[in-house]
Design an enzyme around this catalytic site. Structure first.
Site, PDB file in Angstrom:
ATOM      1  N   GLU A   1       0.805  -1.228  -0.038  1.00 43.18           N
ATOM      2  CA  GLU A   1      -0.071  -0.008  -0.125  1.00 43.18           C
ATOM      3  C   GLU A   1       0.980   1.256  -0.186  1.00 43.18           C
ATOM      4  O   GLU A   1       0.335   2.248  -0.716  1.00 43.18           O
ATOM      5  CB  GLU A   1      -0.966   0.059   1.152  1.00 43.18           C
ATOM      6  CG  GLU A   1      -2.034  -0.745   1.029  1.00 43.18           C
ATOM      7  CD  GLU A   1      -1.741  -2.445   1.308  1.00 43.18           C
ATOM      8  OE1 GLU A   1      -0.491  -2.621   1.776  1.00 43.18           O
ATOM      9  OE2 GLU A   1      -2.313  -3.379   1.237  1.00 43.18           O
TER      10      GLU A   1
ATOM     11  N   HIS B 272     -12.019  -5.387   8.269  1.00 39.27           N
ATOM     12  CA  HIS B 272     -12.801  -5.089   7.126  1.00 39.27           C
ATOM     13  C   HIS B 272     -13.843  -4.276   7.548  1.00 39.27           C
ATOM     14  O   HIS B 272     -14.995  -4.634   6.822  1.00 39.27           O
ATOM     15  CB  HIS B 272     -13.257  -6.594   6.524  1.00 39.27           C
ATOM     16  CG  HIS B 272     -12.222  -7.501   6.103  1.00 39.27           C
ATOM     17  ND1 HIS B 272     -11.515  -8.315   7.168  1.00 39.27           N
ATOM     18  CD2 HIS B 272     -11.461  -7.798   4.846  1.00 39.27           C
ATOM     19  CE1 HIS B 272     -10.662  -8.946   6.453  1.00 39.27           C
ATOM     20  NE2 HIS B 272     -10.569  -8.715   5.192  1.00 39.27           N
TER      21      HIS B 272
END
Ligand SMILES: Cc1ncc(C[n+]2csc(CCOP(=O)(O)OP(=O)(O)O)c2C)c(N)n1
Lengths: 361, 334
Positions: free
Chosen positions: B69, B138
């Site tokens: 990322e 999540h």
């Protein structure tokens, strides 16, 4: 670990390389003179923070000569003062930044000294965060691929920066897509106080190259021609579409990390060893050997460099500080750029120290 | 190409399809628009927001990246500085943290620190939010981390039409934009989203008019607020809903208008309450609109806790239409 310290400098093979050697020397003298002035200003308490490239300077200048100025993108770090001068930035600009003056075109003195930036020369804005610019260089190389141009991106960084996750991620992505980027490490064997062997469990960053799918080369960073040739090869590879490279230039850090650092963690022997690797006398000897410097000429060149540094520092000192009300400007698009930027933009990329040499591009 | 072509256009598109259409139309319009992210190519993204785009625009403009990322965001920054308009996708908002450095310390500062010399016209997209039994990694709502940083813009669309128009605006914007899509909104309902509509950043949308009090919210909160308002209509309570759409820049005028109209305000978001964006809205109202208030400023937000996978615990923590309705009833009676 192979020692690069005692190797004989590379010899020039043609007129262009001879001319280049001499020119690198002139930029080196300017860099040293500017640096001396920085220290004086710091001791006078006018400049609060000084960073110095001493020992790295030849590697910075020689690698700068290997790129197409204003065409390739440049992603430097905070120690790259000699690189800045080699790209055609003026001592005045660098002093203005260090003295907190409004006319600093790099950051308007919002950033620490030597945090250069130049859209017209495609120099990315230096951030104090080590290694954060390596992903930027990879993104720039990706942009070259998408836009179909032949610009190469070159990132300069220290050996300490190679420990950051960003460095691994950047090299991995560059290797996967064989992007036109060169990772140029100014490896001075120490990151503030932490030595090389506590930063990486290998002798040279160059060893990582093949693991990321790119060549890695270790070069004596005090050998101007060797650095120039290694960087040129890497840049030429990238431009030809053959992918990224790592150049690990072994350099000494002759001064303390910065003006805020007492350097007490190094033994006198360690400091003397760094001093002994000073690239200046080495380059001088080489020039004398090849007849590129007349005996006694150095003093003259040095004097001219010092006079220039003094004059430009004084001019920077005489220029105004920014208005406080300016602080919130340029947070978002819409504000017209700093007037100094606009002025420089109109002037174009100006003349660089190597522009008139017949170097392959 | 259109992911919604299998459906009659009159039925509209989901928020998920709105994202795809915005990306597709912007990529077709401007060759400088590129996408970077994990699994966005052959797979079309874990939520299928980039389906078909690599086929249409090739593997270079829709770049499948390694799981990294920091460099996804960092390469977007460098590419943006060199003239591209990158849209970086993070698989979940929870995984944007490794990129926080690049977004917060780099993208956000480049223009300011180069006195206007460089800009970073990049978009950082991520699916966010809870209520889908995704567990702690999540489910998070992380918008406040970015709202705290000057130099960024932060967008959280609630409806398909807004998602499309706001994403187009984000891609065309010359500044870095962080763009959150709530997972529970992806397939919630369909809406007509005109092809060339670009919805300006910084302008809130009055979602529903009402008399008695205002719910100021964004993202999935808009849907909770609508359901709560429907529940409350039978109690005779008339609720106005203001959808902020963008948190930075914040539409202060729209907040002032609704507070001055109903004189009572409830702020709703799914992120944790402490230091959540609601605190900023409440502070603004407290500082600027104190005399317009007929009751306390009420916040409905998630409990300050991580988000569990199991249903009962998750439901206990995050806001729901019923919890909103309860809070509205108390505030209306004040
Ligand atoms: C991300 C980050 N962590 C820590 C620092 C503090 N810091 C400044 S310079 C430096 C050492 C860097 O060493 P190296 O990369 O070898 O470069 P050198 O200064 O030796 O040229 C550190 C740790 C920083 N600037 N950025």
């Amino acid at each position: 670990m192979t020692s690069l310290d005692t190797e004989k400098p590379a010899a020039p093979v043609n007129a262009a390389e001879r001319a280049l050697l001499r020119r690198i020397y002139e930029v080196l003298l300017l860099s040293r003179a500017v640096e001396e002035r920085f220290w004086v200003l710091s001791r006078q308490g006018v400049a609060s923070f000084v960073l110095t490239p001493r020992g790295h300077d030849v590697a910075q200048i020689a690698s700068a000569a290997a790129i197409r100025r204003g065409h390739d993108s440049v992603w430097p770090y905070y120690r790259d003062m000699a690189l800045a001068l080699a790209l055609g930035l003026t001592p005045f600009e660098l002093f203005a930044g260090s003295l907190g003056r409004d006319c600093d075109p790099h950051s308007g003195s919002r950033q620490l000294t030597l945090h250069i930036s130049s859209p017209r020369l495609r120099i990315g804005s230096v951030s104090s965060e080590i290694a954060a610019h390596l992903p930027h260089a990879v993104g720039a190389a990706y942009a070259s691929r998408v836009l179909g141009d032949d610009r190469v991106a070159v990132a300069w960084f220290g050996d300490g920066a190679s420990s950051e996750g960003a460095t691994h991620e950047a090299m991995n992505l560059a290797g996967i897509h064989q992007l036109p980027v060169v990772f140029f490490c100014e490896n001075n064997d120490i990151a503030i106080s932490v030595p090389h062997h506590l930063q990486m469990p290998i002798a040279s960053l160059a060893e990582r190259g093949p693991a990321y799918g790119m060549p890695g080369v270790r070069v004596d960073g005090t050998d101007a021609l060797a650095v120039y040739r290694a960087t040129r090869t890497a840049v030429a590879r990238a431009r030809a579409g053959l992918g990224p490279s790592i150049v690990d230039a072994h350099v000494p850090r002759i001064t303390s990390h910065s003006s805020q650092d007492d350097d007490q963690y190094r033994t006198p022997q360690e400091k003397a060893a760094a001093e002994a690797r000073d690239p200046l006398p080495k380059l001088r000897a080489e020039l004398l050997e090849f007849g590129l410097l007349a005996p006694g000429e150095e003093a003259q060149l040095q004097q001219a460099a010092r006079a220039r540094a003094l004059e430009e520092a004084d001019r920077a000192l005489a220029s105004p500080e920014p208005a406080p009300a300016r602080a919130r400007r340029w947070l978002y698009a819409g504000d017209p750029p700093h007037p100094e930027l606009a002025r420089l933009e109109a002037e174009g990329i100006g003349v660089g120290p190597f522009d008139d040499l017949d170097l392959p591009s | 190409m259109s992911v919604s072509q299998d459906r009659p256009a009159a039925e509209g598109i989901t928020l998920l399809q709105a994202v795809t259409e915005a990306l597709q139309e912007e990529m077709a319009r401007d060759p400088r628009v590129v996408l970077l992210g994990q699994d966005i190519g052959r797979k079309g993204g874990v939520f299928k927001t980039t389906v078909g785009l690599q086929e249409q625009f090739g593997p270079l403009r829709v770049l499948d990246t390694p799981i990294a990322e920091d460099v996804i965001a960092g390469a977007a920054v460098g590419a943006a500085m060199m003239g591209l308009r990158p849209v970086a996708e993070f698989q979940f908002a929870d995984y944007i943290f490794p990129a926080l450095d690049q977004i917060v310390s780099q993208a956000a500062t480049v223009r300011w620190r180069s006195v206007g010399g460089w800009g970073v016209p990049a978009v950082f997209r991520a699916p966010c939010g809870a209520g889908v039994r995704g567990g702690v990694y999540h489910s998070q709502s992380v918008e406040a981390f970015f709202c705290h940083t000057p130099g960024l813009k932060v967008v959280v669309p609630a409806t398909p039409r807004d998602a499309k128009g706001l994403l187009k605006a984000a891609i065309r914007d010359d500044d870095p934009v962080v763009f959150f899509e709530h997972k529970k909104s992806y397939r919630r309902y369909r809406e007509i989203a005109p092809a060339d509509e670009v919805i300006p950043l910084g302008v809130a949308r009055l979602d529903r008019e009402g008399r008695d009090l205002s719910i100021v919210t964004y993202g999935v909160g808009v849907h909770h607020a609508r359901e709560a308002a429907d529940l409350l209509a039978s109690d005779g309570i008339s609720v106005e809903i203001l959808d902020l759409r963008t948190l930075i820049p914040l539409d202060h005028e729209a907040i002032a208008r609704t507070v001055q109209k109903t004189n009572k305000v409830l702020i709703l978001h799914e992120a944790n309450k402490t230091m959540g964006f609601g605190a900023e809205i409440a502070a603004f109202i407290g500082e600027e609109l104190f005399m317009d208030l007929d009751g306390p400023i009420v916040r409905v937000a998630a409990d300050d806790c991580h988000l569990p996978y199991n249903g009962p615990e998750e439901d206990a923590i995050i806001p729901s239409p019923a919890k909103v309705a309860d809070a509205v009833r108390r505030l209306a009676a004040f």
